[in-house]
Design a protein around this motif. Sequence first.
Motif, short mmCIF file in Angstrom:
data_model
loop_
_atom_site.label_atom_id
_atom_site.label_comp_id
_atom_site.label_asym_id
_atom_site.label_seq_id
_atom_site.Cartn_x
_atom_site.Cartn_y
_atom_site.Cartn_z
N PRO A 1 0.71 -1.14 0.09
CA PRO A 1 0.12 -0.15 0.02
C PRO A 1 0.91 1.18 -0.02
CG PRO A 1 -1.01 -1.49 1.53
CD PRO A 1 0.41 -2.20 0.84
N THR B 1 7.35 -5.15 9.26
CA THR B 1 6.37 -4.46 9.99
C THR B 1 5.83 -5.17 11.06
OG1 THR B 1 5.77 -3.26 7.86
CG2 THR B 1 4.23 -3.14 9.68
N TRP C 1 -6.04 -8.71 13.98
CA TRP C 1 -7.09 -8.16 13.36
C TRP C 1 -6.67 -7.97 11.90
CZ3 TRP C 1 -11.64 -7.76 16.17
CH2 TRP C 1 -13.01 -7.56 15.55
N GLY C 2 -7.29 -8.63 10.79
CA GLY C 2 -6.85 -8.48 9.32
C GLY C 2 -5.76 -9.41 9.10
N SER D 1 -5.45 -11.94 7.19
CA SER D 1 -5.38 -12.44 5.83
C SER D 1 -4.48 -11.20 4.91
CB SER D 1 -6.40 -12.68 5.04
OG SER D 1 -7.31 -11.47 5.09
N SER D 2 -4.09 -10.21 5.60
CA SER D 2 -3.49 -9.06 4.96
C SER D 2 -2.01 -9.61 4.93
CB SER D 2 -3.51 -7.76 5.54
OG SER D 2 -2.99 -8.08 6.82
N VAL E 1 0.78 -8.01 5.85
CA VAL E 1 1.35 -7.72 7.25
C VAL E 1 0.81 -8.68 8.24
CG1 VAL E 1 1.69 -6.03 9.10
CG2 VAL E 1 1.88 -5.57 6.86
N THR F 1 -8.92 -12.16 12.53
CA THR F 1 -10.05 -11.91 11.96
C THR F 1 -9.73 -11.79 10.31
OG1 THR F 1 -9.89 -9.54 12.09
CG2 THR F 1 -10.98 -10.43 13.82
N LYS G 1 -16.95 -9.21 9.54
CA LYS G 1 -18.27 -8.60 9.08
C LYS G 1 -19.21 -8.95 9.63
CE LYS G 1 -15.91 -8.83 4.63
NZ LYS G 1 -15.47 -9.70 3.55
N THR H 1 -4.07 -4.66 11.42
CA THR H 1 -3.65 -4.06 10.33
C THR H 1 -4.70 -3.43 9.53
OG1 THR H 1 -4.24 -6.27 9.04
CG2 THR H 1 -1.96 -6.18 10.20
N ALA H 2 -5.95 -3.21 10.30
CA ALA H 2 -7.22 -2.75 9.42
C ALA H 2 -7.68 -1.53 10.21
CB ALA H 2 -7.99 -4.05 9.38
N ALA I 1 -0.96 -0.71 13.09
CA ALA I 1 -0.28 -0.48 11.56
C ALA I 1 -0.68 0.73 10.85
CB ALA I 1 -0.17 -1.74 11.02
N VAL J 1 2.68 1.55 15.02
CA VAL J 1 3.76 0.75 14.37
C VAL J 1 4.84 1.80 13.70
CG1 VAL J 1 4.68 -1.30 13.11
CG2 VAL J 1 2.36 -1.44 14.47
N VAL K 1 -7.45 -6.16 -2.38
CA VAL K 1 -6.95 -7.61 -2.57
C VAL K 1 -7.55 -8.33 -1.12
CG1 VAL K 1 -4.92 -7.21 -4.18
CG2 VAL K 1 -4.69 -7.16 -1.72
N1 LIG Z 1 2.96 1.27 10.08
C1 LIG Z 1 3.63 0.64 9.14
O1 LIG Z 1 4.96 0.55 9.17
C2 LIG Z 1 2.90 -0.27 7.92
C3 LIG Z 1 3.75 -0.92 7.23
C4 LIG Z 1 3.23 -1.60 6.06
C5 LIG Z 1 1.82 -1.49 6.22
N2 LIG Z 1 0.81 -0.55 6.80
C6 LIG Z 1 -0.42 -0.75 6.62
O2 LIG Z 1 -0.80 -1.81 7.27
C7 LIG Z 1 -2.04 -2.05 6.42
C8 LIG Z 1 -2.20 -3.49 5.88
O3 LIG Z 1 -1.03 -3.52 4.85
P1 LIG Z 1 -1.11 -4.89 3.83
O4 LIG Z 1 -0.14 -4.63 2.97
O5 LIG Z 1 -0.77 -6.19 4.85
O6 LIG Z 1 -2.36 -4.92 3.30
P2 LIG Z 1 -3.13 -5.88 2.16
O7 LIG Z 1 -2.50 -7.22 2.39
O8 LIG Z 1 -3.39 -5.20 1.02
O9 LIG Z 1 -4.55 -6.08 3.11
C9 LIG Z 1 -5.71 -6.60 2.22
C10 LIG Z 1 -6.39 -7.60 3.49
O10 LIG Z 1 -6.93 -6.46 4.41
C11 LIG Z 1 -8.08 -7.07 5.00
N3 LIG Z 1 -9.13 -6.33 5.55
C12 LIG Z 1 -9.66 -5.32 4.79
N4 LIG Z 1 -10.34 -4.70 5.64
C13 LIG Z 1 -10.57 -5.26 6.63
C14 LIG Z 1 -11.30 -5.15 8.08
N5 LIG Z 1 -12.15 -4.33 8.28
N6 LIG Z 1 -10.98 -6.13 8.88
C15 LIG Z 1 -10.06 -7.11 8.65
N7 LIG Z 1 -9.20 -7.19 7.73
C16 LIG Z 1 -9.68 -6.37 6.61
C17 LIG Z 1 -8.48 -8.18 3.79
O11 LIG Z 1 -9.11 -9.42 4.46
P3 LIG Z 1 -10.34 -10.35 3.79
O12 LIG Z 1 -9.91 -10.41 2.50
O13 LIG Z 1 -9.97 -11.52 4.56
O14 LIG Z 1 -11.53 -9.68 4.15
C18 LIG Z 1 -7.31 -8.42 2.76
O15 LIG Z 1 -7.01 -9.73 3.08
C19 LIG Z 1 -2.06 -1.13 5.36
O16 LIG Z 1 -3.14 -0.09 5.79
C20 LIG Z 1 -0.94 -0.45 5.25
O17 LIG Z 1 -0.82 1.02 4.90
C21 LIG Z 1 1.88 -0.08 7.87
#
Ligand SMILES: NC(=O)c1ccc[n+]([C@@H]2O[C@H](COP(=O)([O-])OP(=O)(O)OC[C@H]3O[C@@H](n4cnc5c(N)ncnc54)[C@H](OP(=O)(O)O)[C@@H]3O)[C@@H](O)[C@H]2O)c1
Length: 366
Positions: free
Chosen positions: A63, A158, A187-188, A190-191, A193, A211, A232, A257-258, A282, A300, A357
Amino acid sequence: MSSLVKKLKDTVTGHSDTSSRNSRHRAAVLYYKGEHLKIESRKTPAPGPNDILIEVKAIALNPIDYYQRDMGFALSSYPVVIGSDIGGIVTSHGSSVPSSAPKPGTRVAAFAPTFHLQGEPDRGAFQEKALIPASLVTPIPDKMSFDEAAMMGMAIVTAWTGWWAIGMPLETDPSMYATDKKALLVWGGSSSVGSAAVQTARWMGYTVYATASEKNHEYLKSLGARDVFDYKKKDVVDSIIKTAKADGVRIDYAYDTAGASAQITEVLKASKGGRIAKVAEAVPLSGNEAKVDGVDVTFVTASQDEKERDAMFSFIMNKWLTDKLALGEFVPSPHLEVIEGGLDALNKGLDKLKAGVSGTKLVVEL
Ligand SMILES: NC(=O)c1ccc[n+]([C@@H]2O[C@H](COP(=O)([O-])OP(=O)(O)OC[C@H]3O[C@@H](n4cnc5c(N)ncnc54)[C@H](OP(=O)(O)O)[C@@H]3O)[C@@H](O)[C@H]2O)c1
């Protein structure tokens, strides 16, 4: 040392980068926020003292890449080369890179910290050759593909940075984590992170709850989650609390992560049993989150002190991930999806990631 002797020595160690002195490579360059990345030729840099020059074979998307492309997040001047996650081959070393670092020719996973480096053009992942600090390069097992290697850097850095931010020790021995009867909620899960957080928390010995959407539940259980809940559903908070109670564990820690800190703090408030519970968050906090007594929520982010940050990165990539990949105790996650078209497909890939995704990491092959 005579220059001839030094030259011979450098050829053996890979320290000198004479081969790249006049060479060029293709890169996806961002000229200003909101514009598309443009493919052009750049001069291949020689490594600075602590750098490893990597031939990039695969790039995973995150992202932050579209935050940077579209909004100029953490960028102060242009042009820049963004991108964080690399699978590739070591080409050469800077003069102060430790002898324990992966040698030229080694297949590696690497993390380009574009947030901290503000898109410095020689150091972004979106190009065929990139300079990466030695602390952020991990050798990969023979059976691991470059695509899989590219999936890990941002996610594992992360995840561990979150554990560090809420006060967990940085250890390579899981018995150092006092986890008796303790559970942890991701929480989150399957993302990208989140799936790394599930794996690391399970490795520490916690009972892990997560979750995710229903279709990702079995996959998260295969990564080590004891139970997975559909976020959900209206009763998700109650279901987690009841399950932890029935399992005889208390949830002291969570990783978000969500942007769901309100629901998470409800779970922790009910489950923690008189102790301070901690949430690694995050997603940037707005500052308007309701404070819940006994629950600390921490954003984070790695240390602003470069030396301290480098030491933590080195623990994660040079020690922990290196060991765990060799032992098969950490796997690239979640599911891999290749976006065809090489560097030219980066804009399309970022648009797809931005649209959302599910349990998928997008990768571009070079
Ligand atoms: N602070 C930091 O240093 C840092 C570093 C990296 C990333 N981040 C942030 O962390 C977040 C996650 O990044 P990522 O790359 O891991 O994302 P990602 O893989 O693109 O996240 C997609 C996933 O988010 C899940 N999701 C969406 N809405 C949700 C909700 N309300 N509750 C639970 N799960 C939910 C989906 O789950 P389902 O398909 O199962 O519904 C999907 O699998 C982003 O906001 C990113 O900007 C922060």
